[in-house]
Write a protein that holds these residues in place. Structure first.
Motif, PDB file in Angstrom:
ATOM      1  N   CYS A 162      37.717   5.991  72.471  1.00 15.04           N
ATOM      2  CA  CYS A 162      36.639   5.725  73.415  1.00 15.04           C
ATOM      3  C   CYS A 162      37.236   5.215  74.725  1.00 15.04           C
ATOM      4  O   CYS A 162      38.037   4.274  74.725  1.00 15.04           O
ATOM      5  N   LEU A 163      36.832   5.820  75.827  1.00 19.12           N
ATOM      6  CA  LEU A 163      37.329   5.400  77.137  1.00 19.12           C
ATOM      7  C   LEU A 163      36.710   4.079  77.591  1.00 19.12           C
ATOM      8  O   LEU A 163      37.240   3.429  78.489  1.00 19.12           O
ATOM      9  N   HIS A 164      35.609   3.668  76.974  1.00 19.98           N
ATOM     10  CA  HIS A 164      34.940   2.432  77.380  1.00 19.98           C
ATOM     11  C   HIS A 164      35.440   1.216  76.590  1.00 19.98           C
ATOM     12  O   HIS A 164      35.887   0.237  77.175  1.00 19.98           O
ATOM     13  N   CYS A 165      35.381   1.289  75.253  1.00 18.17           N
ATOM     14  CA  CYS A 165      35.718   0.116  74.439  1.00 18.17           C
ATOM     15  C   CYS A 165      37.059   0.226  73.719  1.00 18.17           C
ATOM     16  O   CYS A 165      37.543  -0.749  73.153  1.00 18.17           O
ATOM     17  N   GLY A 166      37.664   1.423  73.707  1.00 16.27           N
ATOM     18  CA  GLY A 166      38.965   1.597  73.063  1.00 16.27           C
ATOM     19  C   GLY A 166      38.910   1.883  71.571  1.00 16.27           C
ATOM     20  O   GLY A 166      39.957   1.988  70.928  1.00 16.27           O
ATOM     21  N   GLU A 167      37.715   1.987  71.000  1.00 16.10           N
ATOM     22  CA  GLU A 167      37.584   2.294  69.574  1.00 16.10           C
ATOM     23  C   GLU A 167      38.353   3.575  69.263  1.00 16.10           C
ATOM     24  O   GLU A 167      38.325   4.537  70.031  1.00 16.10           O
ATOM     25  N   ARG A 168      39.056   3.572  68.111  1.00 20.02           N
ATOM     26  CA  ARG A 168      39.829   4.742  67.695  1.00 20.02           C
ATOM     27  C   ARG A 168      39.187   5.346  66.452  1.00 20.02           C
ATOM     28  O   ARG A 168      38.863   4.637  65.509  1.00 20.02           O
ATOM     29  N   LEU A 169      39.038   6.666  66.468  1.00 21.65           N
ATOM     30  CA  LEU A 169      38.470   7.385  65.336  1.00 21.65           C
ATOM     31  C   LEU A 169      39.518   8.369  64.840  1.00 21.65           C
ATOM     32  O   LEU A 169      40.098   9.121  65.618  1.00 21.65           O
ATOM     33  N   TYR A 170      39.767   8.336  63.522  1.00 23.36           N
ATOM     34  CA  TYR A 170      40.823   9.146  62.928  1.00 23.36           C
ATOM     35  C   TYR A 170      40.238  10.190  61.982  1.00 23.36           C
ATOM     36  O   TYR A 170      39.265   9.928  61.273  1.00 23.36           O
ATOM     37  N   ALA A 171      40.874  11.346  61.926  1.00 25.02           N
ATOM     38  CA  ALA A 171      40.499  12.393  60.980  1.00 25.02           C
ATOM     39  C   ALA A 171      40.833  11.932  59.564  1.00 25.02           C
ATOM     40  O   ALA A 171      41.751  11.123  59.369  1.00 25.02           O
ATOM     41  N   PRO A 172      40.112  12.446  58.556  1.00 20.34           N
ATOM     42  CA  PRO A 172      40.379  12.037  57.168  1.00 20.34           C
ATOM     43  C   PRO A 172      41.823  12.228  56.727  1.00 20.34           C
ATOM     44  O   PRO A 172      42.372  11.375  56.027  1.00 20.34           O
ATOM     45  N   GLU A 173      42.480  13.309  57.163  1.00 19.86           N
ATOM     46  CA  GLU A 173      43.875  13.522  56.749  1.00 19.86           C
ATOM     47  C   GLU A 173      44.813  12.490  57.378  1.00 19.86           C
ATOM     48  O   GLU A 173      45.833  12.122  56.789  1.00 19.86           O
ATOM     49  N   VAL A 174      44.477  11.998  58.559  1.00 20.91           N
ATOM     50  CA  VAL A 174      45.283  10.951  59.206  1.00 20.91           C
ATOM     51  C   VAL A 174      45.118   9.638  58.437  1.00 20.91           C
ATOM     52  O   VAL A 174      46.094   8.924  58.194  1.00 20.91           O
ATOM     53  N   ILE A 175      43.922   9.331  58.009  1.00 17.50           N
ATOM     54  CA  ILE A 175      43.677   8.112  57.237  1.00 17.50           C
ATOM     55  C   ILE A 175      44.428   8.174  55.909  1.00 17.50           C
ATOM     56  O   ILE A 175      45.031   7.177  55.487  1.00 17.50           O
ATOM     57  N   LYS A 176      44.460   9.339  55.262  1.00 21.38           N
ATOM     58  CA  LYS A 176      45.220   9.491  54.019  1.00 21.38           C
ATOM     59  C   LYS A 176      46.704   9.278  54.264  1.00 21.38           C
ATOM     60  O   LYS A 176      47.404   8.674  53.451  1.00 21.38           O
ATOM     61  N   ARG A 177      47.184   9.764  55.400  1.00 22.64           N
ATOM     62  CA  ARG A 177      48.594   9.537  55.767  1.00 22.64           C
ATOM     63  C   ARG A 177      48.866   8.047  55.930  1.00 22.64           C
ATOM     64  O   ARG A 177      49.881   7.535  55.468  1.00 22.64           O
ATOM     65  N   PHE A 178      47.941   7.330  56.595  1.00 27.13           N
ATOM     66  CA  PHE A 178      48.083   5.877  56.744  1.00 27.13           C
ATOM     67  C   PHE A 178      48.187   5.201  55.379  1.00 27.13           C
ATOM     68  O   PHE A 178      49.024   4.318  55.169  1.00 27.13           O
ATOM     69  N   GLU A 179      47.338   5.609  54.444  1.00 25.60           N
ATOM     70  CA  GLU A 179      47.332   5.009  53.111  1.00 25.60           C
ATOM     71  C   GLU A 179      48.654   5.235  52.390  1.00 25.60           C
ATOM     72  O   GLU A 179      49.186   4.330  51.753  1.00 25.60           O
ATOM     73  N   ARG A 180      49.208   6.457  52.501  1.00 29.98           N
ATOM     74  CA  ARG A 180      50.496   6.750  51.867  1.00 29.98           C
ATOM     75  C   ARG A 180      51.605   5.897  52.470  1.00 29.98           C
ATOM     76  O   ARG A 180      52.464   5.366  51.750  1.00 29.98           O
ATOM     77  N   ILE A 181      51.608   5.750  53.791  1.00 37.44           N
ATOM     78  CA  ILE A 181      52.644   4.966  54.465  1.00 37.44           C
ATOM     79  C   ILE A 181      52.514   3.495  54.093  1.00 37.44           C
ATOM     80  O   ILE A 181      53.514   2.832  53.807  1.00 37.44           O
ATOM     81  N   ARG A 182      51.297   2.963  54.070  1.00 39.57           N
ATOM     82  CA  ARG A 182      51.099   1.557  53.679  1.00 39.57           C
ATOM     83  C   ARG A 182      51.595   1.308  52.254  1.00 39.57           C
ATOM     84  O   ARG A 182      52.205   0.280  51.970  1.00 39.57           O
ATOM     85  N   TYR A 183      51.314   2.250  51.359  1.00 37.03           N
ATOM     86  CA  TYR A 183      51.779   2.117  49.981  1.00 37.03           C
ATOM     87  C   TYR A 183      53.308   2.060  49.945  1.00 37.03           C
ATOM     88  O   TYR A 183      53.891   1.205  49.277  1.00 37.03           O
ATOM     89  N   LYS A 184      53.958   2.996  50.657  1.00 38.00           N
ATOM     90  CA  LYS A 184      55.422   3.014  50.680  1.00 38.00           C
ATOM     91  C   LYS A 184      55.984   1.722  51.254  1.00 38.00           C
ATOM     92  O   LYS A 184      56.970   1.184  50.746  1.00 38.00           O
ATOM     93  N   LEU A 185      55.365   1.218  52.313  1.00 42.99           N
ATOM     94  CA  LEU A 185      55.833  -0.033  52.904  1.00 42.99           C
ATOM     95  C   LEU A 185      55.710  -1.185  51.915  1.00 42.99           C
ATOM     96  O   LEU A 185      56.629  -1.991  51.759  1.00 42.99           O
ATOM     97  N   ALA A 186      54.574  -1.274  51.239  1.00 47.67           N
ATOM     98  CA  ALA A 186      54.331  -2.370  50.299  1.00 47.67           C
ATOM     99  C   ALA A 186      55.248  -2.317  49.090  1.00 47.67           C
ATOM    100  O   ALA A 186      55.563  -3.357  48.503  1.00 47.67           O
ATOM    101  N   HIS A 187      55.687  -1.114  48.715  1.00 52.92           N
ATOM    102  CA  HIS A 187      56.526  -0.946  47.530  1.00 52.92           C
ATOM    103  C   HIS A 187      57.994  -0.676  47.862  1.00 52.92           C
ATOM    104  O   HIS A 187      58.728  -0.158  47.029  1.00 52.92           O
ATOM    105  N   GLN A 188      58.387  -1.010  49.074  1.00 58.49           N
ATOM    106  CA  GLN A 188      59.786  -0.901  49.513  1.00 58.49           C
ATOM    107  C   GLN A 188      60.332   0.520  49.403  1.00 58.49           C
ATOM    108  O   GLN A 188      61.527   0.717  49.191  1.00 58.49           O
ATOM    109  N   GLN A 189      59.494   1.534  49.538  1.00 59.49           N
ATOM    110  CA  GLN A 189      59.916   2.932  49.469  1.00 59.49           C
ATOM    111  C   GLN A 189      60.097   3.470  50.888  1.00 59.49           C
ATOM    112  O   GLN A 189      59.388   4.368  51.336  1.00 59.49           O
TER     113      GLN A 189
END
Length: 80
Positions: A39-66
């Motif tokens: 959003c050009l006004h408030c800066g809110e970010r909206l992500y596609a479902p596949e991007v959110i799944k990528r975030f989840e995979r990366i967070r899991y790897k970070l949390a499990h030292q992978q």
């Protein structure tokens, strides 16, 4: 990409941008370069479902030292 014509938070104009997203998992942090609707006004970010799944995979790897397939780009310090 997104089902919104306007920002769902403030009603502002939304544009597609390449952004850096900071992700945390456990004591580890990663910066991920992705595409988002921003959003050009408030800066809110909206992500596609596949991007959110990528975030989840990366967070899991970070949390499990992978992190073998991640590139080390520096160090972080906690200053008191």
């Amino acid at each position: 990409m997104m089902p919104f014509d306007k920002c769902p938070v403030c009603g502002g104009e939304i544009v597609r941008k390449e952004i850096d997203k900071l992700l945390r998992g456990g004591n580890n942090t990663a910066v991920v370069h992705v595409e988002a609707e921003v959003c050009l006004h408030c800066g809110e970010r909206l992500y596609a479902p596949e991007v959110i799944k990528r975030f989840e995979r990366i967070r899991y790897k970070l949390a499990h030292q992978q992190t073998n397939d991640f590139k080390i780009v520096g160090q972080a310090f906690l200053a008191s």
